[in-house]
Scaffold this active site. Structure first.
Site, short mmCIF file in Angstrom:
data_model
loop_
_atom_site.label_atom_id
_atom_site.label_comp_id
_atom_site.label_asym_id
_atom_site.label_seq_id
_atom_site.Cartn_x
_atom_site.Cartn_y
_atom_site.Cartn_z
N LYS A 33 0.81 -1.21 0.00
CA LYS A 33 0.00 0.00 0.00
C LYS A 33 0.85 1.27 0.00
O LYS A 33 0.48 2.27 -0.64
CB LYS A 33 -0.96 0.02 1.19
N THR A 34 1.99 1.25 0.69
CA THR A 34 2.84 2.45 0.71
C THR A 34 3.36 2.75 -0.69
O THR A 34 3.41 3.90 -1.13
CB THR A 34 4.00 2.28 1.69
#
Length: 748
Positions: A33-34
């Site tokens: 997700k980052t």
């Protein structure tokens, strides 16, 4: 644009390319997700959708914000540093420095941490003569925080709270607390979230400016937002609806501090026509670890359906080890880590996770005995140490003299002869004349202080006024040094340099000066006010430096967002994990299960679960059984060790006579030892609690085999003194319970 989409899977690429309108990204554990968030911001800038200053990126830790900013700068260059990025608290604190005057605060307001808030509540409860037995300061702190997280202000609290005999007292303390914060020109952590909403409500033009300030809003860990944070995001995005939230309902583990899982589950109902994308490919863990974690969390009913998968190897089975005691559990973990280290693993490859902080003691001792380096995340933080809190209190008063909590901490520290009586007279005078405590210091005679006390107060005030004037000409680092020198705080520890504790404190003060220097170096034009704000908003994870080669110990809550090659989850026993109280409500039990899911998915290669047959609690050995969560893991994912010892012990126990049971007893209080050479007598008196008449004339004795409606067949270990006859009974499966005799029947 091509390079921004490199190494992205189809779902990640879709998330980056979807720019306008509400977007919900369900990002499973380890799904990258980052990477998606950073690429998405970069894509918005590269495609000239907006400029850096008009992007707001919200994270939950300063550490996460720092990592995202570094990646962006590496990808796009220095201009990326202009993106508005930070935690809810830091973003709102910056906003309030400019706008808090609208609510009657100055821009120099102090941010109280949990300890400061608790001290203020204690002082108020003392002055209001509140019975500390019926209502504790800690209880009030949680009550106030809970109200604020639900956007319930003091004037509304009595109308919405459940009625009880303490309701009016709680609300009175809440009101007094908020009034005193205002007098002290201070805000607590919850105020940093509430005050912007109050400004938006009272001054709609400010909200309109904020709505047009940002073109895009991106939020990480959205499942952890509370109601106030939700209202803040909703208000800011109402004009353009360009809000992208990333989160995972399966990792919502902060309900106890106000996080509302409904924010992410109800996103579709809140924001019009959203796009929903699921990131289900995991890049962290083995297939076995994912299969186990997914099987557990799917037992929850209150979740969105998703299935993590990976292209990684199947990997080794999860080990579930049962030890005899918590001491043996710690020994097993420490020995395993030492063996792994001999095999080439680094200490930092290992993380030991636990449900409660108290569990760390045995683990620490086991690691120390083997000279294994370790770091505790969430223990006593550097900035929570006494000497650091003291010097920060000096700096806070210099920036904000109205801060009475900090002022009371330093006025006689080091000792200046300004005692408790003098301070109470000054406080009473301040209250009677509607002055701040700082202002009251200027009227020691009117406050009723004697001549000696007046002289000491004037001397202290003169010193502080001098230091305040010096702040205008000194750099941040020099200002800290000047305060340490002029106040006499540092010299009190230098006079006794043979005291090891003093030596440690001096080293900590030196490190504090270093931290001021680093902040000044990394933030051009930084002020003392900026420095104090930064320190106030640090979290446990922010302060953890992962460069050292050391085993990491932390609670499961602290571990979210992290990953380690080898993870141990200790204390997996019913009543400890899940906690006993959590089993009473389905939503709390589901959160405990999500916490277990988070723990398992921190592991990249190896996951080891441990439990014990008996644990020392409140000074007594308490029997334990493995957590029901362990039974939710598919059998083909588990390798059990230590349980065969329990089975053999059961067979051994149920084949013994009374005297043998006494020697083999492993839980609770053992029977009184007989004197050497004595022979047990079967003669009993009418008041002997080790026997009890049942329906027949036969009495229960130690060593008898009995039946219980719930626990089944068991062996009587010893009688228990009580108002009604009771016995300590060992049941099959290793469960040992104290049972009232009336609930036991003979087993034929």
């Amino acid at each position: 644009m091509t390079h921004l989409l490199d190494n992205l899977n189809p779902r990640q690429r879709e998330a980056v390319l979807t720019t306008d309108g509400p977007l919900l990204i369900f990002a499973g554990a380890g799904s990258g997700k980052t990477r998606v968030l950073v690429r998405k911001i970069a894509y918005l800038l590269e495609q000239k959708k907006t400029v850096p200053e008009r992007i707001l990126a919200v994270t939950f830790t300063n550490k996460a914000a720092g990592e995202m900013r570094e990646r962006l700068i590496h990808m796009l260059g220095p201009e990326a540093a202009r993106v508005s990025m930070g935690t809810f608290h830091s973003i709102n604190a910056r906003f309030l420095r400019k706008e808090a005057h609208r609510l009657g605060y100055t821009r120099d307001f102090t941010i109280y941490d949990a300890a400061d808030s608790l001290q203020l509540i204690r002082d108020l409860m003392h002055s209001m003569a509140v019975n500390a037995v019926s209502l504790t300061a800690n209880g009030m702190k949680y009550f106030i925080s809970d109200c604020k997280q639900q956007m319930i202000l003091p004037d509304q609290a009595l109308k919405v709270m459940r009625s009880d005999f303490l309701a009016e007292k709680k609300v009175a303390i809440y009101k007094a607390y908020q009034q005193q914060l205002k007098t002290n020109n201070a805000m607590d952590f919850d105020d940093l979230l509430i005050m912007p909403l109050l400004i938006f409500e009272k001054f709609p033009e400010v909200l309109t400016l904020m709505q047009y300030r940002y073109d895009y809003i991106l939020v990480d860990e959205y499942q952890d937002t509370n109601r106030v944070q939700f209202l803040f995001l909703k208000a800011l995005s109402e004009k353009h609806h360009n809000i992208c939230v990333v989160g995972d309902d399966d990792q919502s583990i902060y309900g106890w501090r106000g996080a509302d899982i409904r924010n992410i589950l109800d996103f579709e109902e809140t924001f019009p026509n959203p796009t929903i994308i699921k990131l289900e490919q995991n890049y962290r863990s083995t297939a076995t670890i994912l299969k186990a974690a997914s099987a557990v969390v799917k037992k929850n009913r209150n979740r969105k359906d998703k299935t993590l998968w990976t292209e990684s190897d199947k990997g080794e089975k999860i080990i579930l080890h049962q030890a005899e005691t918590d001491h043996d559990e710690a020994e097993y973990i420490a020995n395993t880590i030492r063996e792994n280290h001999f095999r080439g693993f680094r200490y930092r490859d290992h993380a030991i996770l636990y449900r409660t902080n108290a569990q760390s003691r045995q683990l620490e001792e086991a690691l120390l005995n083997r000279q294994i380096r370790y770091i505790i995340v969430g223990g006593t933080r550097f900035y929570d140490r006494k000497e650091i809190k003291d010097i920060m209190a000096y700096l806070r008063v210099l920036v904000n003299p109205s801060d009475a909590v900090s002022l009371k901490r330093i006025i006689n520290n080091p000792t200046r002869g300004i005692g408790k009586t003098s301070l109470e007279r000054l406080e009473d005078f301040a209250e009677e004349t509607h002055r701040t405590l700082w202002e009251a210091l200027q009227y020691p005679e009117e406050a009723g202080l004697g001549s000696a006390a007046r002289h000491r107060v004037k001397s202290f005030l003169s010193m502080m006024v001098h230091l305040r004037s010096r702040l205008e000409t000194l750099t941040l680092t020099d200002a800290v040094k000047e305060v340490l020198r002029v106040s006499g705080y540092q010299s009190q520890y230098e006079t006794d340099d043979k005291n090891n504790e003093n030596e440690d404190r001096l080293e900590n003060l030196e490190e504090f000066v270093n931290s001021a220097g680093e902040f000044e170096q990394n933030n051009e034009g930084a002020t003392l006010e900026d420095f104090l704000q930064e320190l106030s908003l640090l979290t446990d994870v922010d302060q953890w430096e992962d460069a050292a080669d050391a085993v990491v110990l932390m609670t499961l809550h602290s571990a979210k967002g992290l990953e380690f090659p080898i993870v141990f989850i200790s204390g997996l026993e019913d009543g400890l994990f899940p906690l006993e109280r959590a089993k009473e409500k389905e939503e709390e039990l589901e959160e405990e299960r999500r916490l277990f899911y988070v723990g398992i998915t921190r592991a990249m290669k190896h996951c080891v679960l441990t439990c014990v047959r008996r644990r020392l609690r409140y000074g007594q050995w308490m029997p334990s059984i493995a957590s029901p969560f362990t039974q939710e893991i598919p059998p083909d994912c588990l390798e059990k060790t230590g349980f065969e010892k329990q089975k053999s012990r059961d067979r051994f126990l149920f084949g013994l006579g009374e005297r043998d049971i006494e020697r083999s007893f492993v839980g609770g209080s053992s029977p009184p030892k007989r004197k050497s050479g004595s022979t047990p007598s079967r003669k009993k008196t009418a008041n002997d609690s080790s026997t009890l008449p049942l329906a027949s004339s036969r009495r229960i004795r130690v060593g008898d085999t009995v039946n219980h409606k719930v626990y089944g067949r068991g062996k009587v270990l010893t009688s228990v003194p009580s108002s009604q006859p009771a016995f300590r009974v060992a049941f099959q499966g290793g469960v040992v319970k104290t049972i009232a005799a009336k609930f036991l029947q003979f087993s034929e």
